[in-house]
Design an enzyme around this catalytic site. Structure first.
Site, mmCIF file in Angstrom:
data_model
loop_
_atom_site.group_PDB
_atom_site.id
_atom_site.type_symbol
_atom_site.label_atom_id
_atom_site.label_comp_id
_atom_site.label_asym_id
_atom_site.label_seq_id
_atom_site.Cartn_x
_atom_site.Cartn_y
_atom_site.Cartn_z
ATOM 1 N N GLY A 27 20.754 6.647 19.308
ATOM 2 C CA GLY A 27 19.808 6.391 20.394
ATOM 3 C C GLY A 27 20.289 5.302 21.328
ATOM 4 O O GLY A 27 21.323 4.676 21.111
ATOM 5 N N LYS B 250 9.274 7.466 19.756
ATOM 6 C CA LYS B 250 8.659 6.450 20.617
ATOM 7 C C LYS B 250 8.050 6.990 21.901
ATOM 8 O O LYS B 250 7.665 6.208 22.776
ATOM 9 C CB LYS B 250 9.701 5.383 20.976
ATOM 10 C CG LYS B 250 10.968 5.944 21.617
ATOM 11 C CD LYS B 250 12.031 4.869 21.776
ATOM 12 C CE LYS B 250 13.291 5.442 22.385
ATOM 13 N NZ LYS B 250 14.358 4.428 22.508
ATOM 14 N N LYS C 253 4.070 -2.578 21.845
ATOM 15 C CA LYS C 253 2.874 -1.757 21.621
ATOM 16 C C LYS C 253 2.291 -1.976 20.231
ATOM 17 O O LYS C 253 1.176 -1.516 19.935
ATOM 18 C CB LYS C 253 3.211 -0.284 21.863
ATOM 19 C CG LYS C 253 3.525 0.003 23.324
ATOM 20 C CD LYS C 253 3.998 1.420 23.526
ATOM 21 C CE LYS C 253 4.222 1.681 25.021
ATOM 22 N NZ LYS C 253 5.209 0.771 25.638
ATOM 23 N N GLY D 198 17.189 1.735 31.007
ATOM 24 C CA GLY D 198 18.392 2.464 30.623
ATOM 25 C C GLY D 198 18.228 3.277 29.361
ATOM 26 O O GLY D 198 19.123 4.040 28.996
ATOM 27 N N VAL E 284 10.798 4.710 32.208
ATOM 28 C CA VAL E 284 10.079 5.021 33.436
ATOM 29 C C VAL E 284 11.022 5.122 34.631
ATOM 30 O O VAL E 284 10.814 5.938 35.542
ATOM 31 C CB VAL E 284 8.973 3.967 33.681
ATOM 32 C CG1 VAL E 284 9.570 2.603 33.965
ATOM 33 C CG2 VAL E 284 8.055 4.396 34.811
ATOM 34 N N THR F 64 0.559 6.201 36.562
ATOM 35 C CA THR F 64 -0.737 6.405 35.906
ATOM 36 C C THR F 64 -1.866 5.654 36.590
ATOM 37 O O THR F 64 -2.979 6.167 36.703
ATOM 38 C CB THR F 64 -0.660 5.960 34.428
ATOM 39 O OG1 THR F 64 -0.238 4.594 34.372
ATOM 40 C CG2 THR F 64 0.319 6.832 33.667
ATOM 41 N N ARG G 60 -3.063 7.533 30.356
ATOM 42 C CA ARG G 60 -3.003 8.554 29.325
ATOM 43 C C ARG G 60 -3.687 8.052 28.051
ATOM 44 O O ARG G 60 -3.879 6.856 27.870
ATOM 45 C CB ARG G 60 -1.540 8.910 29.048
ATOM 46 C CG ARG G 60 -0.833 9.488 30.267
ATOM 47 C CD ARG G 60 0.672 9.565 30.078
ATOM 48 N NE ARG G 60 1.276 8.240 29.972
ATOM 49 C CZ ARG G 60 2.595 8.026 29.975
ATOM 50 N NH1 ARG G 60 3.424 9.044 30.100
ATOM 51 N NH2 ARG G 60 3.074 6.804 29.865
ATOM 52 N N GLU H 198 -2.947 4.622 26.158
ATOM 53 C CA GLU H 198 -2.132 3.780 27.026
ATOM 54 C C GLU H 198 -2.933 2.579 27.526
ATOM 55 O O GLU H 198 -4.104 2.700 27.890
ATOM 56 C CB GLU H 198 -1.628 4.589 28.222
ATOM 57 C CG GLU H 198 -0.635 3.834 29.083
ATOM 58 C CD GLU H 198 -0.075 4.700 30.199
ATOM 59 O OE1 GLU H 198 1.045 4.403 30.670
ATOM 60 O OE2 GLU H 198 -0.754 5.668 30.603
#
Length: 622
Positions: A305, A389, A431, A472, A477, A494, A558, A561
């Site tokens: 990843g 994620k 989060k 990156g 986003v 959003t 969302r 969120e």
């Protein structure tokens, strides 16, 4: 070594001739300086105190001595061998030493002669005058050379913000490169002590408040932020001011990107969103990191990843005894291996394509397979970066989030405890602080499980590292906005007030590794992310940079969120004990058996929410 041929076409011979010509010219200049110095000093002294300036004829005896000694001392001291650049401080210092030696020797010899050919005051005065003349000649030559090297009239006129070391290096580089695309016309700096300072003749004319006036006064079309250590907040403010003044903004790489090499013109680049959002001042304790990674067997989960692969690249710099890269995506693993092999070749290490690295295709959900990997490689340090994620998808598939983020983490923890891992770093997210989403719940539970591992007898240091959005990374986003712009829009946000913390993947991983060196058992370490940034501002910048008329649409928050992310929970108390960019918070442990069978629940969301705040219980190692 074969003798040089007297062949004008031989490059070696040509350079040898040029070197000899340079030596002859320099010696001739210095002899002329001594001659003028002696005559001038005698005239000054005798015109005031005596009526017969050359009555003794001493000048015709002393001058040949001065010439001979200057040639010998200059050759032996390296002044005529091209050892230093013309007019540099090093050359002037060597010149001063040479003049002192020549003056002292000639003065001593003169005193031994009866009668002395010239007064000692004349010789001492001649030395000082000769030094000034020789230094002036060298400075004049260097000034002439630098003027010939200045950029052409076609170069863009550039303001430079920052009169520190970065500004000095880059202004010097531009002024000695004839084909430079930029020519510096003025420097700005917020330090009052640097007002009216000159860098290679380019004056500091004001502060950030003077950008519009300086742009108009010096007819500049661009500005360079010449501060490699500048934080994203400063770059954002300067960029906004410069764009209002009609200037195109350029930056220098961050300190971590430079890797210690001197600044060059090729380092100048347009400002990017990563510069505006993700620059943070990082002070890495290299000794501390090397102490626990160097010579150790290190395993990274999720190595394919964006976070895991960057961790592998940075860990490899500290010479681990073995770097085991584990992921279920074999293509991603292969790409990481290629990047590491390329990095070794570029640094001169030709030790082989895979020597020192071990690729392991394994799913952390498979406990038995994971045990076999640990039994084979016996890691001493583990970085656990494997996770699901994507927030909206995990809201739709909470059981999948549990299988990887909770039970997968539990499998890695149990294998680490069984095989005696001394240091375990769980990569978490902001989060997990006061979570409201499945992603946040699962990562908070993973933090609590990691803290619980420290209660097992004989365990090492098990901790978590928490940070926000990574620029990156896959699915970030920025990448989503760029893809929407490429397709012609609209760009979807959003909420007009939604904010997020940002950090580049390089900075995040560097601090993750640093946190592994300074963290204590059972802690969550929270990385300094700077100030939160409004997402709509990011979208507007990207749209403006594209030059296209693309609308921005607001779609509403969302499920799960937050409007504003936080780095700390309401009940968490932070402290910064060791590193200025790393905060420490205590994490209550969660017994391993509390999450057993959690994936059997068709919708484990409510149970996850309960587990994030449940009271600590004694941990079982099995």
């Amino acid at each position: 070594m074969p003798a040089l041929r007297e062949d004008g076409g031989n490059p070696t011979t040509v350079w040898a001739r040029l070197a000899r010509a340079r030596t002859v010219v320099q010696i001739g200049v210095d002899w002329t300086a001594w001659s003028v110095a002696v005559v001038l000093t005698i005239w000054l002294r005798y015109s005031r105190f005596m009526t017969d300036p050359l009555g003794t004829g001493g000048i015709f005896v002393v001058l040949p001595m001065l010439w001979a000694l200057q040639a010998v001392v200059g050759i032996l001291g390296g002044q005529y061998r091209g050892r230093w650049r013309y007019g540099s401080f090093e050359e002037v210092a060597a010149l001063a030493r040479g003049v002192v030696v020549v003056t002292a020797v000639v003065t001593a010899v003169n005193r031994l002669v009866s009668p002395p050919r010239l007064p000692a005051s004349v010789l001492l005065g001649s030395g000082m005058v000769a030094f000034v003349l020789m230094g002036g000649a060298r400075y004049a030559f260097r000034l002439s050379l630098e003027r010939r090297l200045r950029p052409s009239a076609r170069a863009r006129r550039l303001l430079v913000f920052g009169a520190g070391e970065g500004g000095f290096q880059i202004v010097s580089a531009m002024l000695r490169t004839p084909d430079s695309p930029f020519v510096p016309v003025a420097v700005l700096d917020d330090d009052p002590a640097k007002r009216n300072l000159r860098i290679k003749g380019i004056r500091v004319v004001g502060t950030r408040d003077d950008i519009p006036q300086a742009a108009q006064r010096f007819r500049a079309s661009a500005i360079l932020i010449a501060i490699p250590s500048a934080r994203s907040e400063l770059i954002r403010e300067l960029t906004e001011r410069a764009e209002r003044a009609g200037l195109q903004v350029h930056v220098l790489p961050a300190v971590g990107e430079l890797l210690g090499h001197p600044l060059e013109l090729a380092d100048i680049r347009p400002v990017s969103e990563e510069d505006l959002l993700g620059r943070h001042r990082i002070e890495t304790d290299v000794v501390g990191i090397a102490g626990y990674i160097g010579g150790s067997r290190v395993l990274v989960t999720g190595a394919g990843g964006s976070i895991g692969s960057e961790l592998c690249r940075q860990i490899s710099r500290f010479s681990p005894a073995r770097l085991v890269m584990l992921d279920r995506d074999e293509t991603a693993l292969y790409q990481v291996q290629l990047s590491l092999a390329g990095a070794r070749r570029s640094s001169g290490d030709d030790s082989g394509n895979s020597e020192g690295e071990h690729l392991v295709v394994c799913d952390i959900r498979d406990q038995e397979d994971l045990r076999r990997v640990f039994a084979r490689h016996r890691p001493e340090v583990v970085f656990h970066a494997a996770a699901l994620k994507h927030l909206p998808l995990l809201e739709l598939h909470p059981r999948e989030a549990v299988k990887t983020n909770v039970l997968g983490t539990l499998n890695v923890l149990r294998a680490s405890l069984e095989f005696g891992v001394g240091r375990f770093v769980n990569v978490s997210t902001d989060k997990a602080a006061d979570p409201t989403s499945v992603l946040g719940y699962t990562k908070r539970v993973a933090e609590r499980l990691t803290a619980a591992a420290n209660e097992v007898e004989g365990s090492g240091v098990y901790l978590s590292v928490r940070f926000g959005n990574v620029l990156g990374s896959r699915g970030s986003v920025l990448e989503a906005f760029k893809e929407q712009i490429r397709r012609g829009g609209p760009v979807t946000v959003t909420h007009p007030e939604v904010t997020r913390y940002f950090m580049t993947v390089q900075e995040a991983c560097e601090l993750v590794i640093q946190a592994g060196a300074v963290g204590r058992r059972g802690e969550a370490l929270v990385l300094d992310m700077g100030d939160p940034v409004r997402i709509v501002d990011v979208a507007r910048r990207l749209v403006a940079a594209s030059g296209r008329d693309i609308p921005i649409e607001f779609t509403g928050l969302r499920p799960g969120e937050k409007l504003h992310e936080v780095l700390f929970g309401e009940e968490e108390v932070e402290s910064r004990r060791v590193h200025p960019a790393i905060s420490h918070v205590d994490v209550p442990p969660l017994a391993f058996e509390e999450v057993e069978g959690l994936d059997d629940d068709p919708d484990p969301t409510e149970e996850l929410r309960r587990l994030t705040t449940s009271s600590p219980r004694r941990v079982l190692a099995s």
